[in-house]
Enzyme design. Structure first.
Site, PDB file in Angstrom:
ATOM      1  N   LYS A  33       0.329   3.821  -0.422  1.00  0.00           N
ATOM      2  CA  LYS A  33      -0.353   5.503   0.439  1.00  0.00           C
ATOM      3  C   LYS A  33      -0.317   6.675  -0.567  1.00  0.00           C
ATOM      4  O   LYS A  33      -0.164   6.457  -2.037  1.00  0.00           O
ATOM      5  CB  LYS A  33      -0.228   5.517   1.841  1.00  0.00           C
ATOM      6  CG  LYS A  33      -0.096   4.215   3.053  1.00  0.00           C
ATOM      7  CD  LYS A  33       0.159   4.283   4.071  1.00  0.00           C
ATOM      8  CE  LYS A  33       0.262   2.788   4.780  1.00  0.00           C
ATOM      9  NZ  LYS A  33       0.483   2.878   5.952  1.00  0.00           N
TER      10      LYS A  33
ATOM     11  N   GLY B 136       2.715   2.299  10.652  1.00  0.00           N
ATOM     12  CA  GLY B 136       4.034   3.247  10.530  1.00  0.00           C
ATOM     13  C   GLY B 136       4.366   3.325  11.947  1.00  0.00           C
ATOM     14  O   GLY B 136       4.893   4.919  11.831  1.00  0.00           O
TER      15      GLY B 136
ATOM     16  N   GLU C 123      -6.838   4.853   7.684  1.00  0.00           N
ATOM     17  CA  GLU C 123      -6.353   6.065   7.910  1.00  0.00           C
ATOM     18  C   GLU C 123      -7.698   6.397   6.436  1.00  0.00           C
ATOM     19  O   GLU C 123      -7.974   8.130   6.915  1.00  0.00           O
ATOM     20  CB  GLU C 123      -5.094   6.352   6.904  1.00  0.00           C
ATOM     21  CG  GLU C 123      -4.086   6.006   7.716  1.00  0.00           C
ATOM     22  CD  GLU C 123      -2.625   5.249   7.100  1.00  0.00           C
ATOM     23  OE1 GLU C 123      -2.851   5.226   5.286  1.00  0.00           O
ATOM     24  OE2 GLU C 123      -1.800   4.559   7.200  1.00  0.00           O
TER      25      GLU C 123
ATOM     26  N   ASN D  80       1.283  -1.197   0.143  1.00  0.00           N
ATOM     27  CA  ASN D  80       0.082  -0.377  -0.023  1.00  0.00           C
ATOM     28  C   ASN D  80       0.738   1.328   0.268  1.00  0.00           C
ATOM     29  O   ASN D  80       1.628   1.109   1.072  1.00  0.00           O
ATOM     30  CB  ASN D  80      -0.571   0.167   1.186  1.00  0.00           C
ATOM     31  CG  ASN D  80      -1.693   1.333   1.205  1.00  0.00           C
ATOM     32  OD1 ASN D  80      -2.031   1.865   0.724  1.00  0.00           O
ATOM     33  ND2 ASN D  80      -2.476   1.554   2.601  1.00  0.00           N
TER      34      ASN D  80
ATOM     35  N   HIS E  99      -9.727   1.787   4.057  1.00  0.00           N
ATOM     36  CA  HIS E  99      -8.177   1.674   5.454  1.00  0.00           C
ATOM     37  C   HIS E  99      -8.690   2.459   6.544  1.00  0.00           C
ATOM     38  O   HIS E  99      -8.951   3.582   6.525  1.00  0.00           O
ATOM     39  CB  HIS E  99      -6.819   2.007   4.599  1.00  0.00           C
ATOM     40  CG  HIS E  99      -5.548   1.759   5.095  1.00  0.00           C
ATOM     41  ND1 HIS E  99      -5.061   2.764   6.066  1.00  0.00           N
ATOM     42  CD2 HIS E  99      -4.987   1.463   5.058  1.00  0.00           C
ATOM     43  CE1 HIS E  99      -3.754   2.456   6.212  1.00  0.00           C
ATOM     44  NE2 HIS E  99      -3.416   1.663   5.689  1.00  0.00           N
TER      45      HIS E  99
ATOM     46  N   SER F 241       3.732  -1.986  10.228  1.00  0.00           N
ATOM     47  CA  SER F 241       5.408  -2.134  10.677  1.00  0.00           C
ATOM     48  C   SER F 241       5.378  -3.494   9.916  1.00  0.00           C
ATOM     49  O   SER F 241       6.113  -4.507  10.671  1.00  0.00           O
ATOM     50  CB  SER F 241       5.372  -2.001  11.920  1.00  0.00           C
ATOM     51  OG  SER F 241       5.029  -0.861  12.639  1.00  0.00           O
TER      52      SER F 241
ATOM     53  N   GLU G 219      -5.434  -5.028  10.299  1.00  0.00           N
ATOM     54  CA  GLU G 219      -4.085  -3.845  10.585  1.00  0.00           C
ATOM     55  C   GLU G 219      -4.574  -3.223  11.874  1.00  0.00           C
ATOM     56  O   GLU G 219      -5.767  -2.182  12.226  1.00  0.00           O
ATOM     57  CB  GLU G 219      -4.445  -2.744   9.459  1.00  0.00           C
ATOM     58  CG  GLU G 219      -3.939  -3.249   8.388  1.00  0.00           C
ATOM     59  CD  GLU G 219      -3.495  -2.382   7.487  1.00  0.00           C
ATOM     60  OE1 GLU G 219      -2.063  -2.843   6.856  1.00  0.00           O
ATOM     61  OE2 GLU G 219      -4.226  -1.341   6.956  1.00  0.00           O
TER      62      GLU G 219
ATOM     63  N   GLY H 264       2.840  -0.855   4.530  1.00  0.00           N
ATOM     64  CA  GLY H 264       3.310   0.428   3.868  1.00  0.00           C
ATOM     65  C   GLY H 264       4.713   0.726   3.546  1.00  0.00           C
ATOM     66  O   GLY H 264       5.116   0.282   1.897  1.00  0.00           O
TER      67      GLY H 264
HETATM   68  P1  13P Z   1       3.764  -0.065   7.380  1.00  0.00           P
HETATM   69  O1  13P Z   1       3.811  -0.606   7.051  1.00  0.00           O
HETATM   70  O2  13P Z   1       4.009   1.051   7.304  1.00  0.00           O
HETATM   71  O3  13P Z   1       3.276  -0.272   8.819  1.00  0.00           O
HETATM   72  O4  13P Z   1       1.589   0.883   7.013  1.00  0.00           O
HETATM   73  C1  13P Z   1       0.840  -0.061   7.635  1.00  0.00           C
HETATM   74  C2  13P Z   1      -0.243  -0.237   6.699  1.00  0.00           C
HETATM   75  O5  13P Z   1      -0.886   0.862   7.379  1.00  0.00           O
HETATM   76  C3  13P Z   1      -0.482  -0.351   5.008  1.00  0.00           C
HETATM   77  O6  13P Z   1      -1.867  -0.473   4.562  1.00  0.00           O
END
Ligand code: 13P
Length: 259
Positions: free
Chosen positions: A12, A176, A100, A10, A98, A216, A170, A237
């Protein structure tokens, strides 16, 4: 039941058209030695980068996904993108709900459900995200939150199409932050999600649904996470933004899934 693992990046709000093309070109080289029979590999760039990424991925087995979809077929929805627009561009997957989007853009279980129906209706493979916040985990509400997200997010979906859905667990506190759920904590959540999916779709469909872990995930922890019985891939991510780290993670994930 053996489920083919699926590892998706992803991106983002990262990578313009040229950067996305370069990343996929590099990824193709990095993945030359893996068998795509062992894993589905997907990249999910921003909308404006989809075109160049689809072109770059054309002669490969790297799948391309979008990060959102609107539920309406067309109309006065400024800034939104329909299922047909994605499909006709060559998109095969779409991330839905997601955290976010839930956190910053008012996404709810009801809008997740509408988007999911649009995606399935168009033949896209949805990657539906669920997961609890830190406050919910600390308040012992993880299972209640996951159960609600699944019950409401998947309402009215035919069990016959359910095996084609991908779920991404997630935990919001792991995204993150560098804090990964331990393999035990992640496995427990995945097993719970699968039991809730069985309640909605029946055991057979629930056993076929692939559940990714996200938060992560990196090459250092991918093997152990993927060796858990109910972890069938990853939604990545940060570690998906560089070809070498993403390819390394994919190789570790495949190795873990064979344990
Ligand atoms: P990270 O791998 O940067 O923690 O992000 C995970 C994520 O939100 C994937 O959709």
């Amino acid at each position: 039941m053996s489920r083919k693992i699926i590892v998706a990046g992803n991106w983002k709000m990262n990578k313009n058209a040229a950067e996305g093309k370069a990343l996929v070109e590099a990824l193709k080289g990095e993945l030359a030695d893996i068998s795509f029979d062992d894993a589905d590999v997907v990249v999910c760039p921003p909308f404006t980068t989809l075109g160049s990424v689809i072109e770059a991925a054309a002669c490969s087995r790297i799948g391309v996904g979008a990060q959102n979809i609107h539920w309406a077929a067309s109309g006065a929805f400024t800034g939104e993108i329909s299922a047909d627009m994605l499909v006709s561009s060559g998109v095969k997957y779409v991330i839905i709900g997601h955290s976010e989007r839930r956190q910053y853009f008012g996404e709810t279980d009801a809008t997740v459900n509408s988007r999911l129906k649009a995606a399935l209706g168009a033949g896209l493979t949805p990657i539906v995200c669920v997961g609890e916040t830190l406050a919910e985990r600390e308040g012992n509400r993880t299972e209640a939150v996951l159960a609600r997200q699944i019950r409401e997010g998947f309402a009215g979906i035919d069990a016959a199409v359910a095996p084609g859905i991908v779920v991404a667990y997630e935990p919001v506190w792991a995204i993150g932050t560098g804090k990964t759920a331990t393999p035990d904590v992640a496995q427990a959540a995945h097993a719970f999600i699968r039991s809730e999916l069985a309640g909605v779709f029946g055991t057979e469909a629930a056993e076929a649904i692939r559940i990714q872990y996200g938060g992560s995930m990196k090459s250092e922890n991918a093997r152990e996470l993927l060796s858990q019985p109910d972890i069938d891939g990853g939604l990545i991510g940060g570690a998906a933004l560089k070809a070498d780290s993403f390819a390394k993670l994919i190789r570790e994930a495949i190795a873990g899934s064979k344990n």
